[in-house]
Write a protein that holds these residues in place. Structure first.
Motif, PDB file in Angstrom:
ATOM      1  N   THR A 248       0.850  -1.190   0.000  1.00 55.96           N
ATOM      2  CA  THR A 248       0.000   0.000   0.000  1.00 55.96           C
ATOM      3  C   THR A 248       0.884   1.237   0.000  1.00 55.96           C
ATOM      4  OG1 THR A 248      -1.626  -1.179   1.358  1.00 55.96           O
ATOM      5  CG2 THR A 248      -1.862   1.219   1.192  1.00 55.96           C
ATOM      6  N   LEU A 249       0.808   2.042  -1.047  1.00 59.13           N
ATOM      7  CA  LEU A 249       1.554   3.292  -1.085  1.00 59.13           C
ATOM      8  C   LEU A 249       0.820   4.336  -0.267  1.00 59.13           C
ATOM      9  CD1 LEU A 249       2.293   3.470  -4.936  1.00 59.13           C
ATOM     10  CD2 LEU A 249       3.667   2.365  -3.147  1.00 59.13           C
ATOM     11  N   LYS A 250       1.533   5.031   0.590  1.00 60.86           N
ATOM     12  CA  LYS A 250       0.889   6.057   1.400  1.00 60.86           C
ATOM     13  C   LYS A 250       1.858   7.203   1.655  1.00 60.86           C
ATOM     14  CE  LYS A 250       1.845   3.653   5.769  1.00 60.86           C
ATOM     15  NZ  LYS A 250       1.303   2.844   6.856  1.00 60.86           N
ATOM     16  N   HIS A 251       1.337   8.419   1.829  1.00 60.18           N
ATOM     17  CA  HIS A 251      -0.056   8.836   1.941  1.00 60.18           C
ATOM     18  C   HIS A 251      -0.270   9.849   0.830  1.00 60.18           C
ATOM     19  CE1 HIS A 251       1.684   7.851   5.882  1.00 60.18           C
ATOM     20  NE2 HIS A 251       0.529   7.287   6.144  1.00 60.18           N
ATOM     21  N   PHE A 252      -0.894   9.440  -0.271  1.00 63.20           N
ATOM     22  CA  PHE A 252      -0.988  10.234  -1.489  1.00 63.20           C
ATOM     23  C   PHE A 252      -1.827  11.500  -1.278  1.00 63.20           C
ATOM     24  CE2 PHE A 252      -2.614  11.353  -5.671  1.00 63.20           C
ATOM     25  CZ  PHE A 252      -1.469  11.246  -6.449  1.00 63.20           C
ATOM     26  N   PRO A 253      -1.372  12.640  -1.810  1.00 67.63           N
ATOM     27  CA  PRO A 253      -0.193  12.881  -2.643  1.00 67.63           C
ATOM     28  C   PRO A 253       1.074  13.229  -1.884  1.00 67.63           C
ATOM     29  CG  PRO A 253      -1.572  14.820  -2.653  1.00 67.63           C
ATOM     30  CD  PRO A 253      -2.307  13.793  -1.831  1.00 67.63           C
ATOM     31  N   GLY A 254       1.127  12.893  -0.589  1.00 67.02           N
ATOM     32  CA  GLY A 254       2.344  13.078   0.184  1.00 67.02           C
ATOM     33  C   GLY A 254       2.144  13.866   1.448  1.00 67.02           C
ATOM     34  N   LEU A 255       2.753  13.387   2.540  1.00 62.38           N
ATOM     35  CA  LEU A 255       2.692  14.089   3.824  1.00 62.38           C
ATOM     36  C   LEU A 255       4.041  14.654   4.249  1.00 62.38           C
ATOM     37  CD1 LEU A 255       0.327  11.917   6.074  1.00 62.38           C
ATOM     38  CD2 LEU A 255      -0.055  14.234   5.240  1.00 62.38           C
ATOM     39  N   GLY A 256       4.983  14.700   3.327  1.00 59.84           N
ATOM     40  CA  GLY A 256       6.321  15.142   3.699  1.00 59.84           C
ATOM     41  C   GLY A 256       6.475  16.626   3.895  1.00 59.84           C
ATOM     42  N   ARG A 257       5.426  17.410   3.568  1.00 60.18           N
ATOM     43  CA  ARG A 257       5.522  18.862   3.704  1.00 60.18           C
ATOM     44  C   ARG A 257       4.577  19.429   4.750  1.00 60.18           C
ATOM     45  NH1 ARG A 257       5.684  19.440  -2.748  1.00 60.18           N
ATOM     46  NH2 ARG A 257       7.903  19.888  -3.069  1.00 60.18           N
ATOM     47  N   VAL A 258       3.897  18.590   5.506  1.00 61.29           N
ATOM     48  CA  VAL A 258       3.001  19.098   6.543  1.00 61.29           C
ATOM     49  C   VAL A 258       3.705  19.011   7.892  1.00 61.29           C
ATOM     50  CG1 VAL A 258       0.978  18.384   5.222  1.00 61.29           C
ATOM     51  CG2 VAL A 258       1.874  16.886   7.005  1.00 61.29           C
ATOM     52  N   GLU A 259       3.212  19.769   8.844  1.00 55.81           N
ATOM     53  CA  GLU A 259       3.860  19.792  10.155  1.00 55.81           C
ATOM     54  C   GLU A 259       3.154  18.907  11.170  1.00 55.81           C
ATOM     55  OE1 GLU A 259       4.437  23.753  11.499  1.00 55.81           O
ATOM     56  OE2 GLU A 259       5.584  24.371   9.720  1.00 55.81           O
ATOM     57  N   GLN A 260       1.827  18.959  11.210  1.00 52.57           N
ATOM     58  CA  GLN A 260       1.096  18.248  12.251  1.00 52.57           C
ATOM     59  C   GLN A 260       0.640  16.870  11.785  1.00 52.57           C
ATOM     60  OE1 GLN A 260       0.793  19.572  15.401  1.00 52.57           O
ATOM     61  NE2 GLN A 260       2.120  21.175  14.573  1.00 52.57           N
ATOM     62  N   ASN A 261       0.354  16.020  12.767  1.00 48.19           N
ATOM     63  CA  ASN A 261      -0.120  14.668  12.520  1.00 48.19           C
ATOM     64  C   ASN A 261      -1.645  14.682  12.429  1.00 48.19           C
ATOM     65  OD1 ASN A 261      -1.063  11.978  13.047  1.00 48.19           O
ATOM     66  ND2 ASN A 261       0.933  11.480  13.900  1.00 48.19           N
ATOM     67  N   THR A 262      -2.187  14.175  11.332  1.00 47.64           N
ATOM     68  CA  THR A 262      -3.634  14.254  11.118  1.00 47.64           C
ATOM     69  C   THR A 262      -4.438  13.374  12.067  1.00 47.64           C
ATOM     70  OG1 THR A 262      -3.481  12.566   9.390  1.00 47.64           O
ATOM     71  CG2 THR A 262      -3.405  14.874   8.691  1.00 47.64           C
ATOM     72  N   ASP A 263      -3.788  12.453  12.769  1.00 48.49           N
ATOM     73  CA  ASP A 263      -4.507  11.674  13.783  1.00 48.49           C
ATOM     74  C   ASP A 263      -4.861  12.530  14.988  1.00 48.49           C
ATOM     75  OD1 ASP A 263      -4.550   9.307  12.424  1.00 48.49           O
ATOM     76  OD2 ASP A 263      -2.799   8.460  13.419  1.00 48.49           O
ATOM     77  N   PHE A 264      -4.046  13.559  15.249  1.00 46.61           N
ATOM     78  CA  PHE A 264      -4.196  14.308  16.491  1.00 46.61           C
ATOM     79  C   PHE A 264      -4.500  15.782  16.293  1.00 46.61           C
ATOM     80  CE2 PHE A 264      -0.810  11.038  17.111  1.00 46.61           C
ATOM     81  CZ  PHE A 264      -1.631  10.112  17.729  1.00 46.61           C
ATOM     82  N   SER A 265      -4.555  16.232  15.059  1.00 49.68           N
ATOM     83  CA  SER A 265      -4.778  17.658  14.823  1.00 49.68           C
ATOM     84  C   SER A 265      -5.533  17.883  13.523  1.00 49.68           C
ATOM     85  CB  SER A 265      -3.432  18.401  14.761  1.00 49.68           C
ATOM     86  OG  SER A 265      -3.625  19.767  14.443  1.00 49.68           O
ATOM     87  N   ALA A 266      -6.371  18.909  13.536  1.00 47.45           N
ATOM     88  CA  ALA A 266      -7.028  19.354  12.306  1.00 47.45           C
ATOM     89  C   ALA A 266      -6.397  20.653  11.814  1.00 47.45           C
ATOM     90  CB  ALA A 266      -8.518  19.564  12.555  1.00 47.45           C
ATOM     91  N   GLU A 267      -5.351  21.097  12.504  1.00 43.90           N
ATOM     92  CA  GLU A 267      -4.643  22.318  12.142  1.00 43.90           C
ATOM     93  C   GLU A 267      -3.228  21.970  11.685  1.00 43.90           C
ATOM     94  OE1 GLU A 267      -6.232  25.128  12.111  1.00 43.90           O
ATOM     95  OE2 GLU A 267      -8.033  24.348  13.100  1.00 43.90           O
ATOM     96  N   GLY A 268      -2.656  22.808  10.841  1.00 45.88           N
ATOM     97  CA  GLY A 268      -1.283  22.599  10.416  1.00 45.88           C
ATOM     98  C   GLY A 268      -1.082  21.416   9.500  1.00 45.88           C
ATOM     99  N   ILE A 269      -2.151  20.998   8.818  1.00 42.92           N
ATOM    100  CA  ILE A 269      -2.029  19.838   7.927  1.00 42.92           C
ATOM    101  C   ILE A 269      -2.365  20.244   6.491  1.00 42.92           C
ATOM    102  CG2 ILE A 269      -2.394  18.060   9.650  1.00 42.92           C
ATOM    103  CD1 ILE A 269      -5.341  17.969   8.739  1.00 42.92           C
ATOM    104  N   GLU A 270      -1.932  21.443   6.132  1.00 46.84           N
ATOM    105  CA  GLU A 270      -2.100  21.922   4.761  1.00 46.84           C
ATOM    106  C   GLU A 270      -0.742  21.966   4.084  1.00 46.84           C
ATOM    107  OE1 GLU A 270      -4.962  25.125   3.630  1.00 46.84           O
ATOM    108  OE2 GLU A 270      -3.119  26.236   3.148  1.00 46.84           O
ATOM    109  N   ASP A 271      -0.689  21.451   2.872  1.00 51.36           N
ATOM    110  CA  ASP A 271       0.527  21.458   2.059  1.00 51.36           C
ATOM    111  C   ASP A 271       0.299  22.441   0.915  1.00 51.36           C
ATOM    112  OD1 ASP A 271       2.462  21.023   0.137  1.00 51.36           O
ATOM    113  OD2 ASP A 271       2.345  18.840   0.211  1.00 51.36           O
ATOM    114  N   ALA A 272       0.924  23.600   1.015  1.00 52.82           N
ATOM    115  CA  ALA A 272       0.691  24.667   0.035  1.00 52.82           C
ATOM    116  C   ALA A 272       1.558  24.538  -1.208  1.00 52.82           C
ATOM    117  CB  ALA A 272       0.942  26.024   0.694  1.00 52.82           C
ATOM    118  N   GLU A 273       2.446  23.534  -1.260  1.00 49.59           N
ATOM    119  CA  GLU A 273       3.384  23.426  -2.373  1.00 49.59           C
ATOM    120  C   GLU A 273       3.028  22.341  -3.388  1.00 49.59           C
ATOM    121  OE1 GLU A 273       7.616  23.632  -1.524  1.00 49.59           O
ATOM    122  OE2 GLU A 273       7.129  24.157   0.556  1.00 49.59           O
TER     123      GLU A 273
END
Length: 411
Positions: A248-273
């Motif tokens: 299973t490839l994860k996590h499309f299209p990529g989580l390498g540019r976000v700061e927060q963990n989506t399991d624990f936060s709804a903030e800081g999980i936007e990748d503007a690039e």
């Protein structure tokens, strides 16, 4: 090469991102629940020679031939509407708990993914056996687990061997990745687990490093260069496939540019690039070309793909980018939609139907008590019209094709 045609089914005629922080009580380091929705704990068809393509009949002097229906196609025609809808839900099974029997007997869930740490092979075997016993005999459950190596390993002790983290493996190169993932595949196959919710294909932004909580901080990424990461991802996919385990490839299209963990936060999980032309997508392309049969969608938001919409619910991300642009024909699954903070404000019913509207297939819920609500929502959505009914059958067909590919279906 392995059963490549099965996940390239045409639409049937009748028709997680993140992981908990390491467990301080574990000397090796662990995630309390895993790497994906799974992470709380994407289909080409998985052949090692590239993504699935639509099969074509071979012309003969007598005219075109017709392929006999596959086991997946035959089974789809036998299922009732609730059984079909149930195939689009994978349910979390936390260590030390029992999945409610009705998850299978009434809601016909497509399968189970193991959560938290399982130290005993015997315990894993009992969980696998119970899921099979509760399921319809000719509709067996798909078993999956987060087993990335390093801190994110749900199976430990005598259930599975320790393998290095992706960061360590990435530094050593594709050969080391292949060796480690062959070990992972052997261990999962020995326990009757058909799907690894791995590898992580995310490319970590070097400017963030460990400040990238879902990947960099937990050493889950193979590196910061898309080409190098892609080579490691492809090696992992092929090594798993050789052991009979689906990647299973994860996590499309990529989580390498976000700061927060989506399991624990709804903030800081936007990748503007990240955009549809982004080089960071290359690692996912490499995994698709290697034959990965599943892709897990991210819960983060990507404004340059579709503003204000989590990727798992974005038609631009799923249908437009993953399927149409990258050519992925396999099973698209969510990260956790049961307990993750990133989707807490989304009504339970919409967590399933918005994925289907976007072009995805299967929702993963770490909370098994949501199973009935999710299946009900899929049924109600399918009853809206022919297009919705077709989409549900199409996605169920992909799930059954994956089960056939993994040797789970009779015939």
């Amino acid at each position: 090469m392995r059963r490549r045609q099965l996940l390239a089914l045409a639409p049937f005629a009748a028709l997680t991102a993140c992981t908990a922080a390491p467990d301080p009580g574990d000397g090796e380091g662990s995630a309390s629940d895993g790497g994906s929705a799974s992470d709380r704990g994407s289909a080409s068809d998985g052949g090692s020679d590239g993504p699935a393509r639509e099969p074509s009949a071979s012309p003969t002097t007598a005219g075109p031939t017709t392929e006999p229906p596959s086991a997946a196609e035959r089974l789809l025609e036998k299922l009732d509407e609730r059984e079909i809808a149930g195939q689009l839900v994978l349910v979390g099974h936390a260590f030390g708990t029992e999945v409610p029997a009705e998850v299978f007997t009434e809601h016909h869930a497509g399968g189970v993914f193991l959560l938290q740490r399982w130290e005993s092979a015997e315990q894993v075997d009992r969980a696998v056996a119970r899921a099979r016993e509760l399921s319809r005999p000719d509709l067996p459950p798909l078993l999956a687990v987060d087993q990335e190596g390093g801190q994110v390993r749900m199976l430990r002790g005598d259930a599975a061997r320790r393998t290095p983290s992706a960061e360590e493996l990435g530094e050593q190169g594709p050969e080391a990745v292949a060796e480690a993932y062959a070990s992972i595949g052997e261990d999962l196959a020995a326990r009757g687990i058909a799907v690894a919710l791995a590898p992580v294909a995310d490319v970590v932004d070097p400017a963030l490093g460990d400040e990238n909580e879902p990947v960099g901080a937990l050493d889950r990424g193979f590196g910061t260069d898309p080409e190098a990461v892609g080579a490691c991802v492809a090696a992992a996919v092929r090594a798993l496939d050789e052991q009979g385990v689906a990647a299973t490839l994860k996590h499309f299209p990529g989580l390498g540019r976000v700061e927060q963990n989506t399991d624990f936060s709804a903030e800081g999980i936007e990748d503007a690039e990240t955009s549809p032309e982004d080089p960071f997508l290359g690692s996912f392309t490499a995994g698709i070309d290697a034959g990965a049969p599943l892709v897990m969608m991210s819960s983060a938001v990507y404004p340059r793909i579709e503003p204000d919409v989590p990727a798992m619910f974005s038609r631009a991300a799923v249908q437009g980018l993953l399927r149409d642009q990258l050519g992925f024909t396999g099973l698209v699954v969510t990260d956790d939609i049961g307990a993750a903070k990133a989707v807490a404000d989304v009504p339970v019913a919409e967590r399933a139907t918005r994925l289907l509207e976007a072009g995805g297939d299967v929702v993963l819920t770490a909370d098994p008590t949501l199973t009935g609500q999710l299946v009900d929502a899929i049924l109600e959505w399918a009853a809206r019209g022919e297009e919705e009914a077709r989409r549900v059958r199409e996605s169920a067909g992909r799930m059954l094709a994956l089960k056939e590919r993994q040797g789970l279906l009779e015939g």
